[in-house]
Design a protein around this motif. Structure first.
Motif, PDB file in Angstrom:
ATOM      1  N   ALA A 267      17.661 -11.705  47.198  1.00  0.00           N
ATOM      2  CA  ALA A 267      18.213 -10.497  46.580  1.00  0.00           C
ATOM      3  C   ALA A 267      17.914  -9.268  47.423  1.00  0.00           C
TER       4      ALA A 267
ATOM      5  N   THR B 255      19.930  -5.539  46.875  1.00  0.00           N
ATOM      6  CA  THR B 255      21.083  -4.666  46.638  1.00  0.00           C
ATOM      7  C   THR B 255      21.167  -3.574  47.670  1.00  0.00           C
ATOM      8  N   ARG B 256      20.018  -3.079  48.071  1.00  0.00           N
ATOM      9  CA  ARG B 256      19.993  -1.945  48.985  1.00  0.00           C
ATOM     10  C   ARG B 256      20.710  -2.284  50.290  1.00  0.00           C
TER      11      ARG B 256
ATOM     12  N   LYS C  56      22.541  -4.913  50.905  1.00  0.00           N
ATOM     13  CA  LYS C  56      23.886  -5.418  50.648  1.00  0.00           C
ATOM     14  C   LYS C  56      24.863  -4.274  50.385  1.00  0.00           C
ATOM     15  N   SER C  57      24.459  -3.324  49.562  1.00  0.00           N
ATOM     16  CA  SER C  57      25.345  -2.197  49.272  1.00  0.00           C
ATOM     17  C   SER C  57      25.609  -1.378  50.523  1.00  0.00           C
TER      18      SER C  57
END
Lengths: 312, 312, 312
Positions: free
Chosen positions: B46, B48-49, B51-52
């Motif tokens: 995981a 998000t940082r 990935k975004s």
């Protein structure tokens, strides 16, 4: 104002402006920001319905939607909501739609971040785009709110929508009554409307607005079965026959068929349930446009009223 | 070279080329591949940082991002990483960004697939785009690396970033020192820099680069509480006051506020923490452009330096 | 017909039309709907492979793909599939691709919704786009189906594909035989083809179509180990050497290497396994175009055969 937090805090003139804009989108208006604009939808509580509706609205405005999966995010490493939002701002996101279980989660964010926050639901607090789409649906039907009678029926305690709808409707000049199990009524609702017996409410209301029953919370109290709820407080076929001529049925969905409303009525002539969903997209387009224009400080944009786009 | 695997394996000239390109993107350069180009982000861990940030970079380059949810994939049916990547290649994906728990997972892929692989983090190994965004942030501040002193402080053992940053920084001419709990220092780091006491390091460094503490791993050893870590090895307000004039604070985020760094310092004047995130997008754009150009074999592309796109 | 439900219910002329269209897409045809068109992929059973393939096809047609995560949806609050689909229709989605564990889930939807439904797999029933991509791959190789011998080998009972492929292939004039563990053969397959011993089947077939073994279901019966399955019914290197000249190997993937097929054969010269995946995108483009054109009632569209888009 770039944020959309609660309808309670919106001036009537702002509400009317949003509704007019949404109506224009419903009539085919095309608007795009004119430059690449990034938005993220942060749903800390599940809701495909609202999320998908925002997603369609965002795509119709030509926005770039950055996926954000809460489960996979640093939130699970203990990151605060503020840091998550600031991160999105840093990487270039201009607008975030947030649904979060904490009431007024946005108070910690508004003044400290540069991006626009659109409240997609806060705890048992507010759900402003749901309220606005309800208003748009009523306005399309009756043009004016003054003199209308709206009966809000059902799970008054757990409903985000009941309170803010009642507040706005009464400010707009409608008469609001609440119905359903009397023990779910509470005095804080009195400022927006009085309690009325379901059978008399349904007979006299222009708008019968049903609320979703939260099965799970009621089951544990063993209060009543779906069947007994339906016959006591649901919109049965029999009650529908006693509704006023020209009156309409609304429900925020998802519907518990044969609980709040008889299965056969979900798509009946009076029902505006799927119309509400359709309007949800237009309201969200209006709200997003409002935020983005506010961020851009009034730069002129692509605007093309004539051309109807996307109408199969 | 179409892949980006580790900074350690990059020539200095390649690093400088990527940094220059990233700087041009930061100054508003617009570049698009000229034809529809598909990318997928495969995050087996995981984040998000990261990935975004890749997602925004990809959209700014006009790429088509194919969603890939690891949990829902055939990986759960035991498919190998190679077969997953080959599948994506077969359906037309040109570039994949991969984060995977296995160190050097890419060794099994590079020579056997036709698409470009961008390493988004491999186990405790490398995280090249994080290193490059750190370098860009330092370069923007100080122009040259020669003669700079960089103090890398904190969880040296678990950090993907510490090792590769130290290696590249020393190759670029900077002096690197490591600080934090001495028992977390290990001799393999000696080739890039020496250990220094935190108070002297902070007083003399141009760049104070804090590493994220992995709470979970340290809790189990019961070594120390967040509070005692903060006072012993964190950047407290007091230590910040003793920092050198013109020096900056960096952190890869997410930050544990009041552990690695005092809450009040996260957005202080010296802090470049959110600037790092901003730069992450430009570095990733540069890296993606490099891979795509390499795949296309130097076909001329849309390139428009003047026009600033997306700048609210 | 706007829906695609099963190949069994497709006329041969419809199948040929889809294959021709897919072949045109494979040759570089570009087609876009001409107005913003929304599609959603509802995968109630995990399948990144099929989902990603649809996703690429959708993007190549310029469609807007609305993300839909089943886990986060109101389905978990007990919403029916019908209400979910009607909701998507209300918010403006024109076409849905659905994979669902319930056989013929689409019967409850087709006549009651206005959008187009593309079956991405229903229980152990059908998987029409997989069948069509198999057909396209065979057609590309042999031009005609008449007189071809196709051996379908392996997990006949659990395979969605076996039954519908066999039906269509025999309607198209091919001879179908089934092979693998004899106890997995059942008489309902007899209308499409007879059972044949694996060694004779492999020696005489033009197409050796292997089926994926569902490890999990067989383990519980303790029937046989992967190794013993491989030597008894798998495509070993030795069996491959005895295959007919010009014959090909197919497998729907993901492959269990060294179970259904020897690791070294997955990408051998005869293998069309990755070609099948590539064709999957073109078949899905054809199927989506067919649905969208049917919804639009034959409005002329952007159509540009010459220009090859997206070919690195």
């Amino acid at each position: 104002m770039k944020h959309l937090l609660t309808t309670t805090e919106l001036e009537l003139s702002e509400i009317n402006e949003i509704l007019s804009e949404a109506q224009r989108f419903s009539a085919g208006m095309v608007w795009k920001p004119g430059k690449q604009t990034f938005v993220a939808n942060l749903f800390f509580e599940a809701s495909t319905r609202t999320k998908s509706s925002f997603e369609v609205a965002e795509r119709k405005l030509g926005l770039e939607v950055i996926p954000f999966e809460v489960g996979a995010s640093s939130v699970s490493k203990g990151e605060t909501l503020y840091d998550t939002v600031r991160t999105l701002e840093a990487i270039g996101v201009n607008t975030v739609v947030i649904r979060h279980q904490e009431e007024r989660y946005f108070d910690q964010l508004c003044s400290r971040t540069g991006l626009a926050i659109i409240n997609g639901g806060d705890g048992c607090g507010h759900h402003p785009t749901q309220s606005l789409l309800d208003l748009l649906t009523i306005q399309q039907e009756f043009v004016h709110f003054i003199g209308l009678k709206v009966a809000i029926i059902g799970d008054l305690r757990h409903s985000r929508v009941a309170r803010s709808n009642a507040n706005v409707l009464s400010r707009l000049g409608a008469e609001v009554v609440f119905s359903g199990p009397e023990e779910w009524f509470d005095n804080s609702l009195l400022e927006a409307g009085r309690y009325e017996n379901i059978d008399s409410a349904i007979k006299t209301a222009d708008v019968v607005m049903l609320l979703r029953i939260q099965h799970e919370r009621h089951a544990e109290k063993g209060v009543q079965s779906p069947e007994s709820y339906h016959s006591a407080y649901g919109l049965t076929e029999e009650r529908e026959r006693r509704m006023k001529r020209g009156s309409i049925i609304m429900h925020p969905a998802p519907v518990n068929r044969n609980v709040e409303i008889a299965d056969s009525l979900v798509e009946c002539e009076r029902s505006r349930i799927f119309k509400q969903m359709e309007n949800g997209v237009f309201v969200r387009m209006a709200v997003l446009k409002r935020s983005i224009e506010s961020l851009m400080g009034g730069i002129p944009n692509v605007n093309d009223y004539q051309k109807r786009q996307f109408a199969f």
